[in-house]
Scaffold this active site. Structure first.
Site, mmCIF file in Angstrom:
data_model
loop_
_atom_site.group_PDB
_atom_site.id
_atom_site.type_symbol
_atom_site.label_atom_id
_atom_site.label_comp_id
_atom_site.label_asym_id
_atom_site.label_seq_id
_atom_site.Cartn_x
_atom_site.Cartn_y
_atom_site.Cartn_z
ATOM 1 N N ASN A 202 18.631 -36.082 27.942
ATOM 2 C CA ASN A 202 17.925 -35.330 28.628
ATOM 3 C C ASN A 202 17.960 -34.046 28.018
ATOM 4 O OD1 ASN A 202 20.642 -34.883 29.069
ATOM 5 N ND2 ASN A 202 20.346 -34.222 31.541
ATOM 6 N N ASP B 251 20.376 -40.612 31.938
ATOM 7 C CA ASP B 251 21.573 -39.862 32.712
ATOM 8 C C ASP B 251 21.108 -38.538 33.158
ATOM 9 O OD1 ASP B 251 24.211 -39.614 33.800
ATOM 10 O OD2 ASP B 251 24.163 -37.947 32.178
ATOM 11 N N HIS C 227 30.244 -39.443 26.932
ATOM 12 C CA HIS C 227 29.261 -38.611 27.805
ATOM 13 C C HIS C 227 29.185 -37.342 27.892
ATOM 14 C CE1 HIS C 227 27.168 -39.142 32.282
ATOM 15 N NE2 HIS C 227 26.800 -38.219 31.513
ATOM 16 N N ASP D 64 31.432 -36.065 30.969
ATOM 17 C CA ASP D 64 30.097 -35.480 31.602
ATOM 18 C C ASP D 64 30.031 -34.107 31.191
ATOM 19 O OD1 ASP D 64 27.517 -35.443 32.482
ATOM 20 O OD2 ASP D 64 28.236 -35.907 34.704
ATOM 21 N N LEU E 264 24.874 -32.154 25.042
ATOM 22 C CA LEU E 264 24.869 -30.826 23.928
ATOM 23 C C LEU E 264 23.692 -30.207 24.080
ATOM 24 C CD1 LEU E 264 26.141 -32.913 20.945
ATOM 25 C CD2 LEU E 264 27.378 -31.618 22.531
ATOM 26 N N ARG E 265 22.657 -30.519 24.769
ATOM 27 C CA ARG E 265 21.349 -29.319 25.150
ATOM 28 C C ARG E 265 20.511 -29.161 24.007
ATOM 29 N NH1 ARG E 265 22.115 -30.805 30.319
ATOM 30 N NH2 ARG E 265 24.008 -29.514 31.429
ATOM 31 N N HIS F 296 30.277 -42.107 34.996
ATOM 32 C CA HIS F 296 30.828 -41.633 36.242
ATOM 33 C C HIS F 296 31.003 -42.183 37.738
ATOM 34 C CE1 HIS F 296 26.619 -40.216 36.761
ATOM 35 N NE2 HIS F 296 26.702 -39.590 35.556
#
Ligand SMILES: [Zn+2]
Length: 439
Positions: free
Chosen positions: A98, A156, A64, A309, A67-68, A236
């Site tokens: 995301n 997520d 989880h 996360d 890495l953007r 999470h």
């Protein structure tokens, strides 16, 4: 990744499957584990990597991370995220969808895999979106993404509020036998809150998010897992009630797995008392009783793995009023010493802890990793369990500096990381070597 021959010598090899920790050498040939045997018995003339005084574990896995890239490269890139992973001892990471654009198509999945190839280090496994654009309305192109290489699907960052859509996701992913990974938060119950609901929130004058915001969704999705036979992985976990429901679901034989983050295992809502925005995350930090339940769940196997996360943000997104700050913290470079602290605190034993960071997460996403059994890909983490260091976000490899653990004294650190038989990360070990010769 072929790396010729290499022998990791003199370390304590932790086998999470057998539950043992014994002095042994690990011989690697052509990117795979060739043999594990008593010191001096398997090396032959292979070049050696000295692991004396260290733990030798299967490469750590974090299923989880954010890495953007694409779209938010100012927060993190695949390359900087991979460097952070290696510095933290992780050889495999799975990255959430995301991004911008969202990873809801085979093209974006392929883009991320291409970036990972260029970054050349840790293995990167993309997770695709459940819904197009994470909008929660219709299913994304899961088949197309699966052909491109996703290992699971998740919206997520957002919950899947539509139970009908969630049902279809659990049904459709059965075709590929991949899990639906869920961020459990009922928006109606949690909306507008920024920390755990309770007396601390009242005292601080902040709007709370009740434990029930998570638990009603866990209850719903366990029911849907039962209805569909699909694979549900709950990200999470943060409340004692959620732990109890997962324990019950497993006892009933449902295909339900769960993870807990280091911050939910170590911090409570009290961390918010100074309005430190690095204590703001979703789900929020909860009560001491919740932390204790998570720890118990991790020890008894209700919780299958630790996952960070890892959520890097720019300093400007955290340097605002608590209510307006972005959710989340970076986790890759602090997870291992925190996890080791669970062993010193007696929460669980070392092989079990290592299992929760290797074979446990590998099973959830069916990754070819998490073991040093001969024939397995040679992903290995070498940990100096005595190494003392202080967390300083400025020295992170990640672009993110948002950690609530700044200044914490840590014991234990990954000093070398091997992926596919190649040493891809190695730390200066002089200090430890000096200590060793002095003792
Ligand atoms: Zn989440």
């Amino acid at each position: 990744m072929s790396g010729g021959r290499l022998c990791i010598t003199g370390g304590t090899v932790v086998d999470p499957v057998a539950g043992t920790a014994t002095l042994a050498d690990v011989l690697i040939e052509d990117g795979r584990v060739a043999a594990v045997g008593a010191p001096g018995t398997v090396a032959g003339d292979a070049p050696s990597l000295d692991a004396r005084g260290c733990l030798v574990t299967p490469g750590l896995i974090d299923i989880h991370v954010h890495l953007r890239e694409p779209g938010q490269e100012y927060k993190e890139t695949v390359a900087t995220g991979v460097q952070a992973a290696l510095a933290g001892g992780f050889t495999s990471v799975a990255c959430m969808a995301n991004t911008n654009p969202v990873n809801d198509s085979g093209a974006v999945t392929q883009f991320i895999l291409d970036r990972a190839k260029v970054a050349a280090g840790a293995r990167v496994y993309p997770i695709g979106a459940v819904s197009v654009g994470l909008a929660g309305e219709r299913l994304a192109e899961i088949g197309e993404m699966h052909r491109a290489g996703i290992v699971g699907v998740s919206d997520d960052g957002r919950p899947v509020m539509d139970a009908g859509l969630m049902r279809r996701a659990l049904e459709y992913t059965r075709l590929f036998d991949i899990p639906v990974i869920v961020h459990e938060e009922d928006c109606g119950l949690g909306g507008g809150g920024c920390m755990n609901e309770g007396t601390t929130a009242l005292r601080l004058g902040l709007r709370g998010i009740p434990a029930a915001a998570e638990e009603v969704m866990v209850a719903r999705d366990v029911a849907l897992a039962e209805l569909t036979g699909g694979r549900l992985h709950i990200a999470h976990l943060s409340t004692a009630g959620s732990v109890a429901m997962v324990r019950d679901a497993k006892a009933r034989g449902l295909r339900v797995t769960a993870e807990a983050s280091p911050h939910h295992l170590f911090l409570t809502e009290e961390a918010v008392a100074s309005y430190d925005t690095n204590a703001k995350m979703a789900p929020p930090l909860r009560s001491r009783a919740d932390v204790d339940a998570l720890r118990k769940g991790l020890a008894d196997g209700t919780i299958d793995c630790i996952a960070t996360d890892h959520a890097p943000h720019h300093v400007d997104e955290k340097d605002v009023e608590f209510e307006h700050a972005a959710n989340g913290i970076v986790g890759l470079e602090t997870a291992l010493p925190l996890a080791l602290r669970l062993v010193t605190e007696g929460v669980l034993d070392l092989p079990t802890l290592v299992a929760r960071m290797t074979i446990g997460p590998a099973h959830i996403l069916d990754l070819p990793a998490g073991t040093l059994t001969p024939g397995a890909p040679a992903d290995v983490t070498i940990v100096d369990p005595e190494r003392r260091w202080k967390v300083s976000a400025r020295s992170f490899r990640s672009k993110g500096r948002n950690t609530p653990f700044e200044g914490w004294d840590m014991v234990g650190r990954a000093v070398a990381v091997v992926v596919g038989g190649k040493v891809v990360h190695e730390e200066e070990r002089q200090v430890t070597a000096a200590l060793r010769s002095a003792s």
